[in-house]
Structure formats: structure tokens, C-alpha cells
Write a protein that holds these residues in place. Structure first.
Motif, PDB file in Angstrom:
ATOM      1  N   GLU A  16       0.468  -7.105  -6.913  1.00  0.00           N
ATOM      2  CA  GLU A  16       0.780  -7.255  -8.333  1.00  0.00           C
ATOM      3  C   GLU A  16       0.072  -6.215  -9.187  1.00  0.00           C
ATOM      4  O   GLU A  16       0.471  -5.965 -10.318  1.00  0.00           O
ATOM      5  CB  GLU A  16       0.432  -8.674  -8.782  1.00  0.00           C
ATOM      6  CG  GLU A  16       1.459  -9.664  -8.265  1.00  0.00           C
ATOM      7  CD  GLU A  16       1.135 -11.101  -8.582  1.00  0.00           C
ATOM      8  OE1 GLU A  16       0.043 -11.349  -9.111  1.00  0.00           O
ATOM      9  OE2 GLU A  16       1.975 -11.961  -8.275  1.00  0.00           O
ATOM     10  N   GLN A  17      -0.992  -5.617  -8.650  1.00  0.00           N
ATOM     11  CA  GLN A  17      -1.676  -4.565  -9.412  1.00  0.00           C
ATOM     12  C   GLN A  17      -1.002  -3.211  -9.312  1.00  0.00           C
ATOM     13  O   GLN A  17      -1.281  -2.319 -10.101  1.00  0.00           O
ATOM     14  CB  GLN A  17      -3.121  -4.433  -8.927  1.00  0.00           C
ATOM     15  CG  GLN A  17      -4.031  -5.513  -9.468  1.00  0.00           C
ATOM     16  CD  GLN A  17      -5.466  -5.228  -9.146  1.00  0.00           C
ATOM     17  OE1 GLN A  17      -5.782  -4.517  -8.213  1.00  0.00           O
ATOM     18  NE2 GLN A  17      -6.357  -5.804  -9.924  1.00  0.00           N
ATOM     19  N   SER A  49       1.628  -0.159  -9.643  1.00  0.00           N
ATOM     20  CA  SER A  49       2.522   0.188 -10.746  1.00  0.00           C
ATOM     21  C   SER A  49       3.934   0.401 -10.209  1.00  0.00           C
ATOM     22  O   SER A  49       4.132   0.912  -9.106  1.00  0.00           O
ATOM     23  CB  SER A  49       2.007   1.421 -11.474  1.00  0.00           C
ATOM     24  OG  SER A  49       1.545   2.382 -10.566  1.00  0.00           O
ATOM     25  N   GLU A  50       4.897   0.018 -11.009  1.00  0.00           N
ATOM     26  CA  GLU A  50       6.288   0.050 -10.576  1.00  0.00           C
ATOM     27  C   GLU A  50       6.837   1.476 -10.645  1.00  0.00           C
ATOM     28  O   GLU A  50       6.411   2.237 -11.500  1.00  0.00           O
ATOM     29  CB  GLU A  50       7.119  -0.862 -11.493  1.00  0.00           C
ATOM     30  CG  GLU A  50       6.744  -2.309 -11.347  1.00  0.00           C
ATOM     31  CD  GLU A  50       7.130  -3.122 -12.573  1.00  0.00           C
ATOM     32  OE1 GLU A  50       7.642  -2.542 -13.546  1.00  0.00           O
ATOM     33  OE2 GLU A  50       6.910  -4.330 -12.552  1.00  0.00           O
ATOM     34  N   PRO A  51       7.827   1.826  -9.839  1.00  0.00           N
ATOM     35  CA  PRO A  51       8.400   1.087  -8.722  1.00  0.00           C
ATOM     36  C   PRO A  51       7.462   1.086  -7.518  1.00  0.00           C
ATOM     37  O   PRO A  51       6.780   2.072  -7.279  1.00  0.00           O
ATOM     38  CB  PRO A  51       9.661   1.878  -8.394  1.00  0.00           C
ATOM     39  CG  PRO A  51       9.729   3.015  -9.310  1.00  0.00           C
ATOM     40  CD  PRO A  51       8.470   3.103 -10.063  1.00  0.00           C
ATOM     41  N   ARG A  61      -3.472   0.814  -7.885  1.00  0.00           N
ATOM     42  CA  ARG A  61      -2.915   1.396  -9.102  1.00  0.00           C
ATOM     43  C   ARG A  61      -2.230   2.728  -8.823  1.00  0.00           C
ATOM     44  O   ARG A  61      -1.250   3.076  -9.458  1.00  0.00           O
ATOM     45  CB  ARG A  61      -4.020   1.630 -10.121  1.00  0.00           C
ATOM     46  CG  ARG A  61      -4.759   0.404 -10.559  1.00  0.00           C
ATOM     47  CD  ARG A  61      -3.980  -0.379 -11.555  1.00  0.00           C
ATOM     48  NE  ARG A  61      -4.819  -1.409 -12.149  1.00  0.00           N
ATOM     49  CZ  ARG A  61      -4.369  -2.584 -12.539  1.00  0.00           C
ATOM     50  NH1 ARG A  61      -3.088  -2.881 -12.401  1.00  0.00           N
ATOM     51  NH2 ARG A  61      -5.165  -3.459 -13.078  1.00  0.00           N
ATOM     52  N   GLN A  62      -2.803   3.483  -7.901  1.00  0.00           N
ATOM     53  CA  GLN A  62      -2.291   4.827  -7.654  1.00  0.00           C
ATOM     54  C   GLN A  62      -1.162   4.832  -6.638  1.00  0.00           C
ATOM     55  O   GLN A  62      -0.419   5.798  -6.555  1.00  0.00           O
ATOM     56  CB  GLN A  62      -3.428   5.712  -7.120  1.00  0.00           C
ATOM     57  CG  GLN A  62      -4.611   5.797  -8.056  1.00  0.00           C
ATOM     58  CD  GLN A  62      -5.860   6.285  -7.362  1.00  0.00           C
ATOM     59  OE1 GLN A  62      -5.902   6.401  -6.140  1.00  0.00           O
ATOM     60  NE2 GLN A  62      -6.901   6.557  -8.139  1.00  0.00           N
ATOM     61  N   ALA A  63      -1.027   3.768  -5.846  1.00  0.00           N
ATOM     62  CA  ALA A  63      -0.166   3.830  -4.672  1.00  0.00           C
ATOM     63  C   ALA A  63       1.268   3.429  -4.993  1.00  0.00           C
ATOM     64  O   ALA A  63       1.556   2.759  -5.982  1.00  0.00           O
ATOM     65  CB  ALA A  63      -0.733   2.923  -3.591  1.00  0.00           C
ATOM     66  N   ASP A  64       2.179   3.901  -4.111  1.00  0.00           N
ATOM     67  CA  ASP A  64       3.592   3.530  -4.242  1.00  0.00           C
ATOM     68  C   ASP A  64       4.017   2.559  -3.146  1.00  0.00           C
ATOM     69  O   ASP A  64       4.845   1.699  -3.375  1.00  0.00           O
ATOM     70  CB  ASP A  64       4.467   4.775  -4.112  1.00  0.00           C
ATOM     71  CG  ASP A  64       4.047   5.862  -5.053  1.00  0.00           C
ATOM     72  OD1 ASP A  64       4.025   5.588  -6.249  1.00  0.00           O
ATOM     73  OD2 ASP A  64       3.736   6.971  -4.588  1.00  0.00           O
TER      74      ASP A  64
END
Lengths: 304, 189, 609
Positions: free
Chosen positions: B90-91, B93-95, B66-69
Motif C-alpha cells: 500500500e505504500q 506509488s501507482e502504477p 516508495r521508489q519501487a514499481d
């Protein structure tokens, strides 16, 4: 009386706290990097991190997940608004009661805990449990020392306590209450969640605890909240023990020193287990705190 | 008087401007989720510590997707781990971006003929940057990260958009290889 | 002018009507409880605030009443709690064995409560005290637990007899008069200490304070949900009332501890209060049953009231009285919220519940506001009282008592958060996904009113503090300095509305930040970080069993000390009974005859002597 200017000044203090702590945090990352023979990030790296998080598209686990984040940031902003920065820069003169900081900060914490538990991740709940347990551990010795300070200075207003120490024949409480100072440094490390006591974050163990499900703007807001929380705690320490600040430069120097020293101590430490945190604080710090209260309040041995 | 210099921007232009600003922050603060599947993961410690110090680029390890890019896929992927990789991806967050390490993610590397290992990672999830080599040098790894930053700057790191656009194609490939992405058996109930 | 006796008579008559109506239809009986308690609250609050209560005309012979500010203060709070809880009665009446009797006893205990607060005669006080005990005694087993009722009876009787003894001592000292005002002042010397101790025993037994606390968690867990709320918010406060009498009106002069500048008697009470706080907190952290958890929290809050009353300063007593109000509101709201959940799901065990927020959001908010108040966090009422109490504790510089107070206050964050996390938040368990609905409308009324009051008491306490100032004047304590908006404590000012306002502004700023940013994507609760594992069972992702296990482990061995003590005491009593039975009531008639003869001989011998 309270006017709109006071409120704006309060919001300014909150913003100042955010900017200050984010910069100091960034500089401290550089300091730690140098300690480890690295170059370290840019000093404004923390700003980049926060704005990046705010720019991302986050996920939400339902209304309480968002509501808790708003409540957390709101509570912390409200707390920061009461914080005196120097003798003159204070939004609500006379109402900067110590207990407001202790309890209003809890609204923010509660909001964050609520939101974390609302994500439905068990690791988040474990993190919250550990955070609350840690709080139970470090608050008691700290509150006893603050009791001594309030008893000696006769006021529970934070700026009043700072003014008391600035009087010509008075020492800082860091010198007047040496045992209490040691205890409160340890408590401050617990408050800031620094290394031996960062059990509730523990990224390798419970995947950053309460923050496990956050990403994007919610995480960004929690980062802002975290920075302002650190600002509140460190400047509370500066006002209670280091004699407050006559002007902004002195405040900045004291603030930077306190945060850096605590950060350096934390960087050479490992991590306690949660029950070790509790037993640690209930052993020596509590004992020292009780001794300090007895000799300061009942025997009157204060190095003034 | 209406200024001629500043013609009013359309909504699309404003969005683009915001996106460019966002990209500046994003490329200067890449948080990684390390999916250490294979041997290339050993290149990450020197990249992080004082020898190469990736923190000076603003990069750092994160605990959860969730926290990672950036998702780092370090090495070969067995079918079992591919499931988890897709789930984690899929978990995020975009981008979001993916960096594939080593020849295993490009063409299977030394495991190219194994029945349990996939050969081309790009068939299943969109990879933005490959770091070639078996295993890649630490310099190569750092170069890969800088390449990713350049790609973000020039708006070419659009793997997550491709994944959304060609989702059916990716899903079909995933299903062909795995049967089903999510496993339901007595160990997971 | 309103006559107090008439008010009491009306509620008694309504109680009888409730019984008769309840015989016809259960709901009619409960409608009478709403009507009766509502009437009581409105009349006491309206006439009490305007000081227009009197009892010049005697409707009930032999019983005499005299409205005091203290009585009015307590009376308003307790009638209000009864009124709020009565809205829950219609929904729970089906579960009782004797619904008509329930409605009657509910109103009778209300009458008893009013009688206790407004009488000026000790015998009347004792009569109404016993009325409360006996009516509430039969309310408890409506939840089908006889054991809880018998334990309650045991402790209550202990308290009642102590009170009776104290009353009789005062009667002797006061020359055969039961008048309260003169009775309390007529004592001297060691008699004062004796009466003080006896009355404190009664107060402790009613308040459920350490060491007479065993009944409180039992009763509050086992009795029906509305009765629990009444006990915690209302009946427990009778103990506070008796304690006020003993600690402030009687206030014996004994040994003074020089270094603390405090009476030894009061220090002992404060110390026991501190133990109550710590014990209640530690036990509350351990509980799995939400009702039991809140029961222990009531115990711990009772400790705060005791500590504050024992300090006898302006801030502490006003803090104690404000705490009576704040805790009554908060704990009633919390118990009713849990009761609403219990009605919808059939359980209060936190390990069996989860994710109720998705189906009962309003109940969740009510509980949230209640616990914020209970933990003493601004901007709710609990903060004002805790602030006042802390001011007094710090001013006195009592180390161990302040340690306990701080511990209880931080510990309350721990235990109040647990039902929030385990019961309302977390994963939504599949068995509650379909069937559960929000609580019905009539139950919403008290929940919302109580929440509104929890917030109101935290923002604008001035009116209530004025009422408290009247009580302080009556007790002969210096008044609290209050302004329209601010309260002045021993070492600082408090501006509750400012805190609430700034909190509002802070939340507003945060909301603006939140709303201008990109909208987030909604995902389900099961789509959560599991380190890449596929998990489909909600229970596996719901952390609710042994929430504070690492902390509990540190003191788990020492939790049963008091229980074991009472168990041993009970065993000793039983042994004594068996001993007596063995000697006097054996099945050998000759032994019994011998004993009877010895006793007669003994009595005759005494007569001769």
C-alpha cells in the motif's frame, strides 16, 4: 549587460548538462556492466528511469516535502546556468565566480535536505546528517587546493582559471599541482557520493538515506537535480584542473574521461563508515593539501 | 483550412496516448522491491548478476517501496509476513505490479496444509504475474519479467486498479485471515 | 539637523516613563520600549543616512559627542535590532519578576549603546560602555539565572578594566586629554602595543571571542528570549566596534611577518579569530538547546568579524562591516523565531520538540531565511559578507586562517540545519498537535521585516556598501569598487541580483515541471517507510537526539578544555581567598592585631624610606 539571451543560454547549459550527464551516466552503467561481465542496460536507460518516475503518481508528506524538492531543483538549475562549458559557451561572462558554485549548490542541497527531513522518516534525517558530515570532510582539503589555484591564477572566475591554464607557457593545474590533483580527485569522489564515500546513500543500511520517502515525480525531479549536480561538479573539475575546453568536443572528451575514471575507481571499493570518512579526509588529503599550499604559494614551486 | 487527416482528439484519447507513452517508460524501467520471504529468493542473485543480467532489461533493485514499481513476493507467506507485505504494497506509488514466485504463492505449495501460511496470494493482494515452479528456474524468472512487460504493453497488468476497485473484497479476505492487518501490541508502541 | 544629545536624552526620559508606565501596567511599559527604540532607530537612520547628526548644542554637561560614519553604521544596526526585538517585549513581560524595571533597563541600555558609538571622548565612551554592561547585567537574571549574570559580569569587568587601563595610558600619552582621535594617534612604541592588547581584550570580552567566550553561550541560553536576541544581534557588536578602533585606527606597527606580509599583532588576532570560528562551530554542532546552538554560532560569526578586521584590506574590512550587519539581521531573526517557538511551547530543547512547521509555518520560513543568510548561502546577505571575507583571505594566502574560515562556513551548514530538522521538521509530536498556534501578529512584524531585509541585503547591497565605503574612507582604507549592481573583489566580480534572479528562474522552471506532472497523493507523516513494521509512536520516528553523534564522537573528549581552565583559575582564586582569610580574618583576634601592626610598620617603614 545581461539580456534575455544570456538567461536562455544559461537554461540551455542546464539542459545540456542534464542530457550530457544522463547519457554519460547511462554509458557508464554499461561500462561497469562490462567490467562485471554483464551486458548492461541501454545507454539511454537513465532517461527511461527519470521519465518513468515523472509519469508515476507520487505521494506527498505536506507542503515542505514538495517545496523542498522545487527549491532543490531550482537551486541546482540556477547553479548550472553559471557554468562555463567551453571558452565561448558561457552564459554570464565574468560572473562565473567559484564561490557561486560552492554556495549556490548548497541552496539545492539545503532544499533537498529540508524536504527529506520534512518527510518525517528518521532514515532520511540520518542520511542528511551523513551527507552534511561528509561535506564537512571533503570540502576543506578541496577548498585549500582551490585557494592555491585562485592565488596562482589571480582570478576566481572559473572560465578565467581555465583560460589561465590554456596560455602557451602554462601547464594544467593537474600537472602544476600534482599533490593537489590527488586531493581533489578524492574530494571529487566525495562530492559525487562515489563508493568509498557513499555513506549517506547506503541503500542496504539506511534505505537510500535522504531519498527514502520519495517516489514518482518528486524522486524524478531529485534525479534530474542529481544529474545536474554531477554535471556541475565534474565540469568544475575539468575547468579547474584540466584546463577547461577550447571547443565542445574537447569538453565532452575530458568530461567523459573524468567521470568514467572516478566511476571505475569507485566500483572496486567498499563503503566507509561515516566517522571513517571524516578521519580519512582529515588525515592524508588535508595534510597533502596543506603541503601543496605551502610549496605552491610560499615557496613558489609550481610546475608551470 | 481544417486538416482532415488529424481530427482533434478528445480528452480521453489524449489521456490514453499519454498513458501509452508512460507505459513505454514503465515497462523499460522496472524497479523491484524484493520481499524475500521464502526460498525462491535464491533465484534472484543469478538473475541479477552476469549469468542473466536483468539490468539489460532496465530492471534494478530499490531500497524502499516508495521508489519501487514491482513487488517480488518470493515464496511462501506466513500470516506475520503477509501483514507487512500488505503494508509495503500500500505504500508503493501507482502504477504498481506484483510478481509471485513459486507454487507457494499460487496454491500454498508444500506448505498448503500449514496453519500459519496462506495458500493463495491472489486472495489478499492482486498478483499480475506468477512464476510457477518449486522453485522456478532462473530462465523462468526472467521469462516472468518479460511477460510482465508484455502485460504492461497490452494494458493487462492492472492489478493495482483491481485492488482499488475490489478493495472491500480484498480487505475482507485480509481480515478473515489476519484478524486485523495492523498489529497493535506492546512491541509496536 | 538633529542633536545627538537630545536623542540620547529622549530615550533616557522615555526609559523613566517606561518605568512609571510599567508600574501602572506591564504592557504600557513595553509600549514605551517599542516607542522609544522605534524613535531612536528612525531618527538615527534618517539623520545618519543624510549625515545630519550633530552635537553643537550641549544638553548634557561634560559629555561630548561627535557623529562618525563608523558610529552611524553601527548605530543604525543596533538601534534597529533593539527596535525589532522590542515588539517581542509585550509577550514576554509576564514572565519577568520586575516588568517595569525591565522596560526601563531596555531603553537605558539602548541609550548606552548610542552613547558608545557617537562619543568622541574616552571617558564618555567608558561611561556608556559601563551603562550597557550594568543595564544588561540586570536584564539577564530576568530569566531567573543569577549564575549567568555573574559570569557575564566577571568577563565584562575584565574587559572594562582593560579598556579603562588602555584609556588611562592614552590619557597619559595624550597630555591629559581624553579625546579619542588624538588619543589613538598620540601613542608610540611599546605603549601602542600595550593599548592595542588591552583594547583587544575588551573587544574579545564583548564579542565573546576565544578565549573569553565562556559567558556568551551561558548568557544567551539563560536570559529571556528577547534579551538573547538583543545580545546576539546587538550588544555583542560593541566588541566589533572596539576591535575596529584597536585594529584599524590604532594599528600598532610591530614585527612584520615577511612571508605573510602581515603584522604579528594582527596575525595573532586573526589566529584567535580563526580559533573562535573553529571552536564555536564544533561546540554549536554538539548542542541540544537551540538557543545555545545559536549562541555558539554567534561566537563563530564573531570570529569571522575578527579575522576580517585583522586582515585590514579593503575587501576584508568591508566584508567585516557587512558581516556585522548581515549577522545582526540573521541572528536576531533566528533567535526571535526560536523565541516565538519557546513562547508557544515553553521549551527550546530540540530533543523535546518536533514538527513545529505544521503549526508555525511563517516562523519556520523566517528561520529558514535566517539560517540561509547565517550559513552564507546566496541569495541572502550572509553570502555577500562571506564572499568579501573569502576574497581577502585567499588574496592574503593565509592557510590556517582560511582553513578555519572554510571549516566554519561548511560547519555552519551542519549546525543551522539541526534546529530545522529536529525542531521544525520531522514528526509532529502529539503534545504539540492540538495546543500550539502560530505566533501572534505583533510578533510577526519583526520576523517578517527581518526576513525581508535578509533577502534585500543579499540582492541589493549597493546602498549599504556605499555607507561602508564612507566608513572605509574615514578609516583611511581604499574604497571598495561598487557599481549599481556589482561588487568588485580582489579576484572577481559578484552580481548578487543576478544570482538571486537566476535562482528565481530556476525555481520557476522547477515549479513548472512540478505543476504539470500528475498531482501527488497526500499521506500522513506516520505513513512512512519503516521496513514493514507497524509503529504508532511519533517519538520513535523522530530523529533529533544526538543528531551528529558520529561526528561529535571524534572530538567529544576535548570540548571542555577552556571550561576546565577557567574552573581551575576560579579554584586558584578561591584558594588564594581562603589563604588570605586564614591569615587575616581568623577568629583569633591576636593574629589579626599582629598582622595589622606588621602592615602599619611596613607602611611607616616605607614612608621613612
Amino acid at each position: 549587460m545581461i539580456s534575455i539571451l544570456n538567461v536562455l543560454l544559461g537554461l540551455g547549459v542546464a539542459l545540456f548538462g542534464f542530457v550530457l550527464q544522463t547519457s554519460v551516466g547511462g554509458i557508464n552503467r554499461k561500462v561497469v556492466a562490462r567490467l562485471q561481465k554483464r551486458r548492461g542496460p541501454k545507454w539511454y536507460q537513465e532517461f527511461l528511469d527519470i521519465f518513468k518516475l515523472l509519469s508515476k503518481r507520487a505521494i506527498s508528506h505536506g507542503w515542505v516535502f514538495d517545496f523542498g524538492v522545487i527549491m532543490a531543483l531550482g537551486g541546482i538549475i540556477a547553479t548550472a546556468m553559471f557554468m562555463p562549458v567551453t571558452n565561448n559557451i558561457i552564459a554570464f561572462e565574468g560572473y562565473d565566480n567559484f564561490f557561486i558554485f560552492v554556495y549556490l549548490i548548497a541552496v539545492g542541497m539545503l532544499g533537498m535536505a529540508m524536504s527529506a527531513s520534512g518527510s518525517g522518516n528518521p532514515l532520511a534525517s540520518i542520511g542528511v546528517m551523513r551527507a552534511l558530515t561528509t561535506m564537512l570532510a571533503y570540502e576543506i582539503p578541496f577548498m585549500l587546493i582551490v585557494l592555491t589555484i585562485i592565488k596562482l591564477s589571480g582570478t576566481s572566475s572559473v572560465s578565467g582559471i581555465a583560460a589561465f591554464q590554456q596560455m602557451s607557457n602554462h601547464n594544467w593545474f593537474a600537472i602544476a599541482l600534482p599533490l593537489g590533483f590527488i586531493v581533489s580527485v578524492l574530494s571529487l569522489m566525495g562530492m559525487l557520493g562515489k563508493k568509498p564515500f557513499e555513506t549517506y546513500i547506503a541503500p542496504a543500511e539506511i534505505a537510500s538515506g535522504p531519498m527514502v520517502e520519495y517516489g514518482g515525480k518528486q524522486l524524478g525531479m531529485l534525479f534530474i537535480m542529481h544529474e545536474i549536480t554531477i554535471f556541475i561538479e565534474v565540469s568544475l573539475f575539468v575547468h579547474l584542473f584540466l584546463g577547461g575546453a577550447e571547443n565542445i568536443a574537447i569538453f565532452l572528451v575530458k568530461y567523459f574521461l573524468v567521470y568514467t575514471v572516478v566511476n571505475l575507481i569507485s566500483n572496486v571499493n567498499g563503503r566507509f563508515k561515516i566517522d571513517q570518512v571524516v578521519t580519512f579526509f582529515y588525515k592524508w588529503p588535508l595534510f597533502l593539501a596543506v603541503v601543496q599550499v605551502i610549496i605552491a604559494v610560499y615557496l613558489g614551486w609550481v610546475i608551470l | 483550412m481544417k486538416s482532415t487527416k488529424f481530427s482533434p482528439m478528445t480528452n480521453e484519447q489524449i489521456d490514453r496516448k499519454w498513458w501509452e507513452i508512460g507505459d513505454f517508460f514503465r515497462r523499460n524501467s522496472l524497479w523491484m522491491l524484493m520481499y524475500c520471504t521464502g526460498c525462491c529468493a535464491i533465484e534472484l542473485p543469478p538473475a541479477m548478476t552476469s549469468a542473466y543480467d536483468m539490468e539489460r532489461l532496465g530492471m534494478g533493485p530499490m531500497a524502499t517501496p516508495r521508489q519501487a514499481d514491482v513487488l517480488l513476493v518470493t515464496g511462501y507467506l506466513s500470516l506475520k509476513t503477509l501483514r507487512r507485505l500488505i503494508y509495503s504494497y500500500e505504500q508503493m506509488s501507482e502504477p504498481k505490479y506484483i510478481v509471485g514466485f513459486g507454487s507457494c504463492t499460487i496454491n500454498g505449495g508444500i506448505y498448503h496444509d500449514s496453519h500459519a501460511v496462506i495458500n493463495q496470494l491472489d486472495q489478499y493482494i492482486p498478483v499480475d504475474v506468477y512464476v510457477a515452479g518449486c522453485m522456478p528456474n532462473t530462465e523462468a524468472v526472467m521469462n516472468g519479467f518479460i511477460d510482465l512487460m508484455e502485460l504492461i504493453k497490452s494494458k493487462k497488468a492492472d492489478g493495482w486498479k483491481r485492488y482499488e476497485k475490489n478493495n472491500a473484497w480484498y480487505k475482507k479476505n485480509q481480515l478473515d485471515a489476519l484478524g486485523s492487518v495492523e498489529v497493535k501490541d506492546e512491541f509496536h508502541q | 539637523m538633529a542633536n545627538l544629545e537630545l536623542i540620547i536624552l529622549i530615550v533616557l526620559v522615555l526609559g523613566v516613563f517606561a518605568f512609571l508606565g510599567g508600574k501602572l501596567n506591564k504592557i504600557i511599559g513595553t509600549a514605551f520600549t517599542i516607542l522609544g527604540s522605534g524613535f531612536e532607530f528612525v531618527s538615527i537612520a534618517y539623520y545618519g543616512f543624510n549625515s545630519a547628526l550633530d552635537s553643537t548644542i550641549e544638553f548634557i554637561p561634560y559629555l561630548s559627542f561627535m557623529p562618525t560614519a563608523l558610529g552611524v553604521f553601527f548605530g543604525i544596526i543596533l538601534t534597529f535590532v533593539f527596535f525589532m526585538v522590542s515588539f517581542f517585549n509585550p509577550y514576554f513581560i509576564d514572565k519577568y519578576k520586575y516588568p517595569a524595571v525591565y522596560s526601563m533597563l531596555y531603553l537605558f541600555s539602548l541609550a548606552g549603546v548610542i552613547g558608545v558609538f557617537f562619543t568622541d571622548n574616552f571617558m564618555t565612551l567608558f561611561f556608556f560602555f559601563e551603562l550597557v554592561v550594568w543595564t544588561s547585567l540586570f536584564l539577564i537574571p530576568m530569566g531567573r539565572s543569577r549564575k549567568a549574570a555573574s559570569i557575564y559580569y566577571g568577563f565584562s569587568t575584565f574587559g572594562s578594566f582593560a579598556l579603562l587601563f588602555a584609556i588611562l595610558v592614552m590619557w597619559g600619552a595624550n597630555g591629559g586629554s581624553f579625546d579619542i582621535e588624538t588619543g589613538l594617534t598620540a601613542l608610540n612604541g611599546s605603549e601602542t602595543i600595550l593599548v592595542f592588547m588591552l583594547m583587544m581584550v575588551a573587544g574579545f570580552a564583548k564579542l565573546g571571542a576565544f578565549p573569553l567566550h565562556i559567558w556568551l553561550p551561558k548568557v544567551l541560553t539563560k536570559s529571556p528570549d528577547p534579551v538573547t536576541a538583543v545580545f546576539s544581534g546587538g550588544l555583542e557588536k560593541l566588541g566589533a566596534f572596539v576591535s575596529v578602533m584597536a585594529l584599524l585606527k590604532l594599528s600598532p606597527v610591530g614585527i612584520n611577518i615577511g612571508v605573510l606580509d602581515m603584522q604579528l599583532t594582527h596575525y595573532v588576532i586573526a589566529f584567535l579569530g580563526a580559533l573562535t570560528i573553529v571552536f564555536g562551530t564544533l561546540m554549536a554542532i554538539r548542542q541540544d538547546d537551540a538557543k545555545k546552538l545559536l549562541a555558539y554560532s554567534s561566537m563563530s560569526n564573531g570570529g569571522y568579524i575578527l579575522v576580517a578586521l585583522a586582515l585590514m584590506s579593503t575587501t576584508s574590512v568591508s566584508g567585516a562591516l557587512y558581516h556585522v550587519l548581515a549577522h545582526a539581521l540573521a541572528s536576531t531573526a533566528a533567535f526571535l523565531a526560536i523565541g516565538a517557538v519557546a513562547r508557544q511551547t515553553g521549551t527550546t530543547k530540540m530533543s523535546e520538540l518536533g514538527g513545529m512547521i505544521h503549526k508555525m509555518p511563517v516562523t519556520y520560513l523566517v528561520y529558514l531565511i535566517a539560517i540561509i543568510s547565517m550559513a552564507g548561502i546566496p541569495p541572502m546577505g550572509g553570502f555577500i559578507s562571506k564572499w568579501l571575507i573569502f576574497q581577502a583571505v585567499i588574496d592574503k594566502g593565509l592557510i590556517f586562517i582560511s582553513m578555519a574560515a572554510f571549516f566554519g562556513s561548511i560547519g555552519s551548514f551542519l549546525y543551522v540545519f539541526r534546529p530545522l530538522a529536529a525542531l521544525f521538521l520531522g514528526q509532529e509530536l502529539p503534545e504539540f498537535k492540538k495546543t500550539i498556534k502560530e505566533a501572534p501578529l505583533l510578533m510577526m512584524i519583526p520576523l517578517l521585516v527581518l526576513s525581508a531585509l535578509n533577502i534585500f541585503t543579499g540582492i541589493y547591497p549597493t546602498d549599504i556598501l556605499r555607507l561602508i565605503n564612507k566608513v572605509l574612507a574615514e578609516l583611511g582604507i581604499a574604497q571598495l569598487t561598487i557599481d549599481t549592481w556589482t561588487i568588485t573583489g580582489n579576484n572577481g566580480d559578484l552580481f548578487p541580483a543576478l544570482i538571486a534572479g537566476m535562482f528565481g528562474i530556476g525555481v520557476g522552471v522547477a515549479f513548472v515541471i512540478f505543476i504539470v506532472l500528475k498531482k501527488s497523493k497526500k499521506v500522513g507523516l506516520m505513513d512512512t517507510y519503516t521496513a514493514g513494521n507497524f509503529i504508532y509512536t511519533e517519538e520513535l520516528l523522530h530523529y533529533s537526539v544526538d543528531f551528529y553523534a558520529p561526528l561529535e564522537r571524534l572530538y567529544a573528549k576535548h570540548t571542555d578544555i577552556m571550561k576546565n581552565f577557567y574552573k581551575k583559575l576560579a579554584n586558584k582564586v578561591k584558594e588564594f581567598g581562603a589563604f588570605v582569610k586564614y591569615f587575616f580574618f581568623t577568629n583569633k583576634p591576636e593574629v589579626t592585631v599582629i598582622w595589622i601592626m606588621i602592615v602599619i610598620a611596613f607602611l611607616l617603614w616605607g614612608d621613612v624610606l
